[in-house]
Design an enzyme around this catalytic site. Structure first.
Site, PDB file in Angstrom:
ATOM      1  N   THR A 151    -103.859  21.510-112.299  1.00  0.00           N
ATOM      2  CA  THR A 151    -103.387  20.844-113.513  1.00  0.00           C
ATOM      3  C   THR A 151    -102.459  19.692-113.152  1.00  0.00           C
ATOM      4  O   THR A 151    -101.561  19.856-112.318  1.00  0.00           O
ATOM      5  CB  THR A 151    -102.634  21.860-114.397  1.00  0.00           C
ATOM      6  OG1 THR A 151    -103.541  22.906-114.709  1.00  0.00           O
ATOM      7  CG2 THR A 151    -102.111  21.215-115.668  1.00  0.00           C
ATOM      8  N   ASN A 205     -89.690   4.796 -91.931  1.00  0.00           N
ATOM      9  CA  ASN A 205     -88.617   5.395 -92.728  1.00  0.00           C
ATOM     10  C   ASN A 205     -87.292   5.481 -91.994  1.00  0.00           C
ATOM     11  O   ASN A 205     -86.252   5.629 -92.623  1.00  0.00           O
ATOM     12  CB  ASN A 205     -89.038   6.790 -93.194  1.00  0.00           C
ATOM     13  CG  ASN A 205     -89.592   7.631 -92.073  1.00  0.00           C
ATOM     14  OD1 ASN A 205     -90.603   7.288 -91.466  1.00  0.00           O
ATOM     15  ND2 ASN A 205     -88.927   8.719 -91.770  1.00  0.00           N
ATOM     16  N   CYS A 207     -83.104  14.117 -87.997  1.00  0.00           N
ATOM     17  CA  CYS A 207     -83.812  13.354 -89.018  1.00  0.00           C
ATOM     18  C   CYS A 207     -84.181  14.251 -90.182  1.00  0.00           C
ATOM     19  O   CYS A 207     -84.296  13.816 -91.304  1.00  0.00           O
ATOM     20  CB  CYS A 207     -85.023  12.633 -88.450  1.00  0.00           C
ATOM     21  SG  CYS A 207     -86.335  13.711 -87.931  1.00  0.00           S
ATOM     22  N   THR A 249     -96.557  13.632 -98.469  1.00  0.00           N
ATOM     23  CA  THR A 249     -96.900  14.603 -97.417  1.00  0.00           C
ATOM     24  C   THR A 249     -98.296  15.157 -97.662  1.00  0.00           C
ATOM     25  O   THR A 249     -99.145  15.186 -96.757  1.00  0.00           O
ATOM     26  CB  THR A 249     -95.878  15.762 -97.400  1.00  0.00           C
ATOM     27  OG1 THR A 249     -94.589  15.220 -97.090  1.00  0.00           O
ATOM     28  CG2 THR A 249     -96.248  16.822 -96.386  1.00  0.00           C
ATOM     29  N   SER A 255     -95.398   7.947-102.630  1.00  0.00           N
ATOM     30  CA  SER A 255     -94.831   8.792-103.688  1.00  0.00           C
ATOM     31  C   SER A 255     -93.641   8.080-104.323  1.00  0.00           C
ATOM     32  O   SER A 255     -92.930   7.327-103.656  1.00  0.00           O
ATOM     33  CB  SER A 255     -94.435  10.161-103.141  1.00  0.00           C
ATOM     34  OG  SER A 255     -93.476  10.050-102.129  1.00  0.00           O
TER      35      SER A 255
HETATM   36  C1  PLP Z   1     -90.639  10.394 -97.586  1.00  0.00           C
HETATM   37  C2  PLP Z   1     -91.805  10.030 -96.748  1.00  0.00           C
HETATM   38  C3  PLP Z   1     -92.938  10.840 -96.704  1.00  0.00           C
HETATM   39  C4  PLP Z   1     -93.019  12.158 -97.439  1.00  0.00           C
HETATM   40  O1  PLP Z   1     -93.116  11.950 -98.812  1.00  0.00           O
HETATM   41  P1  PLP Z   1     -92.998  13.162 -99.838  1.00  0.00           P
HETATM   42  O2  PLP Z   1     -93.451  12.561-101.127  1.00  0.00           O
HETATM   43  O3  PLP Z   1     -91.556  13.528 -99.839  1.00  0.00           O
HETATM   44  O4  PLP Z   1     -93.877  14.262 -99.383  1.00  0.00           O
HETATM   45  C5  PLP Z   1     -93.996  10.426 -95.936  1.00  0.00           C
HETATM   46  N1  PLP Z   1     -93.953   9.281 -95.243  1.00  0.00           N
HETATM   47  C6  PLP Z   1     -92.884   8.478 -95.268  1.00  0.00           C
HETATM   48  C7  PLP Z   1     -92.895   7.221 -94.486  1.00  0.00           C
HETATM   49  C8  PLP Z   1     -91.769   8.819 -96.010  1.00  0.00           C
HETATM   50  O5  PLP Z   1     -90.716   8.033 -96.018  1.00  0.00           O
END
Ligand code: PLP
Length: 393
Positions: A242, A153, A328, A74, A201
């Site tokens: 940090t 997603n 969602c 995010t 992430s």
């Molecule tokens: C989960 C997701 C995010 C958000 O990721 P975070 O690390 O939870 O902030 C953004 N884009 C997609 C496609 C995701 O599946």
């Protein structure tokens, strides 16, 4: 087999025990600040961060100094979109994205619209794919960024990112991609695909939450980004604060595991996915797949049971974790914008559910899920047809 069963691996995943083991010493023993250059605690932390940065870069065919750590995808999406818009506003005010993007792309774009930027959100076809000609024709001399996710997603659709990259590079416009759902699950090669910026992430592929990265390609001329969080000048000045050393170590380990095990894991997850879909299809004629039949994430099964509301399924099935198309996120109980964009009616959206199959799922869990759904869907259909027949009589 243990209950409840977790089939919501697009929301987040269990941390792999090997990832947890790698992280643990960085809480309890090597707890130094990686920016402390004067003592061994700092050096240990810094060495671990360097090693993790390399493992992360290796998984996506990038260079270690192209990885900027953030708190998650995010934040990486916000940094890329707002940071590029601010840095290039003298060149132009147009940005192009897609209607089916994650909220963490759509919301920063919406905030830019309020500041006078002109944002185009491209439509998708019934499978969730964009039209490459439309993209090509949408880019003008005023376009400063194209942002298109690699894998969706909700419905798992995988865009033709190499073709998109070629178009953007020919048109000399920066391409950002939210690759969060793809990394660690399918091969991603950022050099081959000509992507300039990419967000991801590790909590979507068996790593920890609260850590993520923005890939920023080293190129000439240098990509300019206005930092959104300033302070100590960490991460090449792009993201101060940090570093989350244990999180970064876990991120690196998750990447290492995915790199060595991805091909086998893809095969295993595909088999589970096919078993679940086949099992449900033999029981019900009226079950349909949302998204692309082939160009999709292997663990994703977004399904629609005709005349069965997903809310009823969620209420009746407490021992299996899956999600519905109408809510969602718990903050936002609106019908899914992704399912709307592929042309589903409100009724169809209300009867859609998403399974996300992952590393730790087993054949037994899939079989239990099939039998539970058979029981509950039939029960709901019988009671609703009794309900209807009262009116028909
Ligand atoms: C989960 C997701 C995010 C958000 O990721 P975070 O690390 O939870 O902030 C953004 N884009 C997609 C496609 C995701 O599946």
């Amino acid at each position: 087999m243990n209950l409840p069963i977790y089939l919501d691996n697009h929301s987040t995943t269990q941390v792999d025990p090997r990832v947890f083991d790698a992280m643990k010493p960085f809480f309890l023993e090597h707890y130094g600040n990686s920016a402390s250059v004067q003592h061994t605690f700092g050096w240990n932390a810094e060495a671990a961060v360097d090693q993790a940065r390399k493992s992360i870069a290796d998984l996506i065919n990038a260079e270690p100094d192209e990885i900027i750590f953030t708190s998650g995808a995010t934040e990486a999406n916000n940094l890329a979109i707002k940071g590029i818009a601010e840095a290039y506003s003298s060149k132009g005010n147009r940005l192009i994205s897609v209607m089916t993007e994650h909220r963490s792309v759509l919301d920063p774009l919406a905030s830019l619209t309020k500041k006078g930027f002109d944002v185009t959100r491209l439509p998708v076809d019934e499978f969730g794919m964009i039209d490459l000609n439309l993209l090509q024709n949408s880019v003008t001399s005023k376009t400063i960024l194209v942002s298109i996710m690699l894998a969706n997603n909700e419905i798992g659709t995988i865009q033709q990112i190499s073709d998109i990259g070629r178009i953007c590079s020919e048109k000399n416009v920066l391409l950002h991609s939210d690759i969060t759902q793809a990394v660690g699950k399918i091969p991603v090669d950022l050099k081959e695909s000509i992507i300039d910026l990419a967000s991801f992430s590790p909590h979507k592929f068996y790593g920890p939450k609260g850590i993520g990265a923005l890939f920023v390609k080293k190129r000439f001329p240098k990509i300019k980004i206005v930092p959104q969080i300033s302070g100590g000048g960490h991460e090449q000045g792009l993201r101060s604060g940090t570093l989350n050393v244990p999180g970064i170590v876990g991120f690196g380990k998750a990447c290492e595991i995915s790199r060595t095990e991805m091909i086998d894991e893809m095969e295993r997850i595909k088999k589970l996915r096919d078993r679940l879909f086949a099992g449900l299809k033999t029981q019900f004629q009226q079950v349909f797949l949302n998204g692309h039949p082939e160009k999709r994430l292997l663990g994703n099964l977004n399904l629609r049971f005709a005349n069965v509301e997903s809310d009823l399924l969620l209420a009746e099935i407490r021992d299996i974790a899956f999600s519905s198309g109408s809510a969602c996120s718990s903050f936002n109980p609106e019908p899914s914008h992704v399912l709307q964009a592929i042309g589903l009616s409100e009724r169809e959206i209300k009867s859609s559910i998403r399974f996300g199959i992952g590393r730790f799922n087993t054949v037994e869990e899939i079989d239990y899920t099939i039998s539970k759904f058979v029981l509950v869907v039939n029960k709901i259909r019988n009671s609703s047809s009794q309900f209807l027949s009262r009116f028909i009589r």
